[in-house]
Scaffold this active site. Structure first.
Site: not given
Ligand code: ADP
Length: 502
Positions: A116, A200, A235, A292
């Site tokens: 990431k 972040e 999430h 993917r």
């Molecule tokens: P993973 O790869 O572990 O699934 P992601 O980065 O795709 O993690 O985030 C999964 C979920 O977490 C997002 O869809 C959102 O709901 C929440 N999320 C992630 N980052 C943020 C953020 N900076 N602010 C608010 N919600 C977030």
């Protein structure tokens, strides 16, 4: 040209990929673990081979065992599906070394986007907005404090190698920072063998909106519009739909352009997804790229009218993309519900076990991607996703009504599922009106987790009790004796019923 594809996966996605292989006249090769000898993908495949014992690391994550089967069976390509080895750069590389086509991007693209922090750096360079925060890993606790003072609370601590919500922590108060930083790091180390984390800004009222992209090896990249994935639990996505109720034509145009730019920046080839987080002011930020096929790909297939697996195979064959951006349109509305063998009323505990009965919903506008059958025992070793139910309608409201009908028709006994929980979501006004963000389940928990035996469940119980009573009485009542041995059993049954009514 590819003639034989090994599907390095199990469950619904393995069956779904093999279906496209069959339509294309390609031979499919299944692989299975000890726990999956009787699984649907083994029955569906043209050939199937044992690859190891039940735990994933000894079977579906065992690269060498899978490659050996590919060579032995004469498969010229491997489709990894999602999960397992699908985002493993080393596996993509190993396939190449063995002269087998990996149906997915190069190991370079996987490593660029899979990490990431590297992905954030690449996107920043390409001019794609990323969530405000760090673009380098944070090792020391004092540095974490400095950064949070700079960007302000709340923040998200995230594992660079993250996925599936692991190694991710929301921090709302300063005193939670250090404990959360430590747990995020150790969770990341346990899950991914890498404890790099970054910080972040937490986006308030977040909407998760992602774009499907396709890229060929000649530099042509197109997007197949968005998917709204904000109905989440911990999430992780539960319901996905397209088009997004939040979307405007201008925002779609802008986000689509950024998604294409993101894929180009990663030298991408194949099908991929660019995930964004969007706030209430419609400001959007790059979250991550999934290199993917996604679990939720069917909603795009239904609305855009494209078979994404066939497109992946064509791209892997080195064919140029025939689809043009200007020819693509969103037709109607599709919703997908993920059906899990789990108990929503007991913290969504997985429910492995024997499926004693299953009635699958059918009818106009319903797609069912599943793999369990009556008499199948859901193993405890893997993800409890048992199927995906997809409804399509001319409008969002028709799609919701169809999903409600399909969930009503869907019956599984033997194991608990989240079907009722999903049915309740379909009735919540904010969902019906399309006014929701990633907090939806939390905000509506009083309506989603009803106490047992009330509302429709109470009616169901009463009906079941009446039916049992009826069956019981019918068994005890002696039919009138007739001398005619040839009397019809239908007549006999009818007489019993008329006695009961009296
Ligand atoms: P993973 O790869 O572990 O699934 P992601 O980065 O795709 O993690 O985030 C999964 C979920 O977490 C997002 O869809 C959102 O709901 C929440 N999320 C992630 N980052 C943020 C953020 N900076 N602010 C608010 N919600 C977030």
């Amino acid at each position: 040209m590819i003639k034989k594809i090994l599907v390095a996966n199990r469950g619904e996605i393995a069956v779904r990929i093999m279906r496209s292989c069959r339509e294309l006249g390609l031979i499919s090769v299944g692989v299975f673990s000890e726990a999956d000898r009787k699984a649907m993908h083994v029955r569906y495949a043209d050939e199937a081979y044992y690859i190891g014992s039940a735990p994933s690391r000894e079977s579906y994550l065992n690269m060498e065992s899978i490659l050996e089967v590919a060579k032995h069976s004469g498969a010229d390509a491997i489709h990894p599906g999602y999960g397992f080895l699908s985002e493993n750069a080393k596996f993509s590389e190993r396939c190449k070394e063995e002269g087998i086509i990996f149906i997915g991007p190069s190991s370079h693209s996987i490593s660029t986007m899979g990490d990431k922090i590297t992905a954030r750096q690449t996107m920043t360079k390409a001019g794609v907005p990323v969530v405000p925060g760090t673009t380098e890993k944070i090792m020391e606790e004092f540095r974490a404090e400095e950064i949070v003072k700079g960007i302000g609370l709340p923040v998200m601590i995230k594992a660079s190698a993250g996925g599936g919500g692991k190694g991710m922590r929301l921090v709302k108060h300063m005193d939670e920072l250090i404990p959360s930083f430590r747990t995020a790091k150790s969770e990341a180390m346990n899950a991914f063998g890498d404890d790099s984390v970054y910080i972040e800004k937490y986006i308030e009222s977040p909407h998760h909106i992602e774009f499907q992209i396709l890229a060929d090896r000649y530099g042509k990249v197109i997007h197949l519009f968005e998917r709204e994935c904000s109905i989440q639990r911990r999430h992780q996505k539960v319901i996905e739909e397209t088009p997004s109720p939040l979307m405007t034509p201008e925002l779609r145009e802008e986000m689509g352009k950024c998604a294409v730019a993101a894929a180009k920046a990663a030298d991408y080839e194949g099908a991929g997804t660019i995930e964004f987080i969007v706030n209430d002011n419609l400001e959007f930020y790059f979250l991550e790229m999934n290199t993917r096929l996604q679990v939720e790909h069917p909603v795009t297939e239904r609305v855009v009218g494209v078979d994404l697996v066939k497109e992946q195979i064509n791209i892997a064959n080195g064919l140029p993309l025939e689809l043009n951006q200007e020819d693509l349109h969103q037709n109607g509305h599709a919703i997908q519900c993920r059906i899990y063998a789990e108990d929503p009323d007991h913290n969504f505990m997985p429910q492995p076990g024997l499926v004693t009965h299953i009635t699958v919903p059918l009818g106009l506008g319903v797609r069912y991607d599943g793999y369990v059958y009556e008499g199948y025992e859901i193993p405890m070793y893997y993800d409890p996703l048992i199927s995906k139910l997809i409804s399509w309608g001319k409008s969002r409201q028709e799609s919701i009504a169809r999903m409600r009908r399909a969930l009503y028709e869907y019956k599984i006994t033997g194991v608990k599922t989240n079907i009722k929980f999903l049915e309740r979501i379909m009735d919540i006004p904010d969902f019906i009106d399309g006014k929701y963000n990633t907090h939806f389940i939390e905000t509506n928990s009083d309506k989603l987790f009803q106490p047992k035996f009330c509302g429709t469940e109470c009616e169901d119980m009463a009906l079941i009790a009446c039916f049992i009573d009826y069956i019981d009485k019918i068994g005890k009542i002696q039919p009138p004796k007739f001398t005619d041995d040839l009397a019809s059993t239908w007549k006999d049954f009818g007489r019993k019923r008329s006695i009961l009514r009296l």
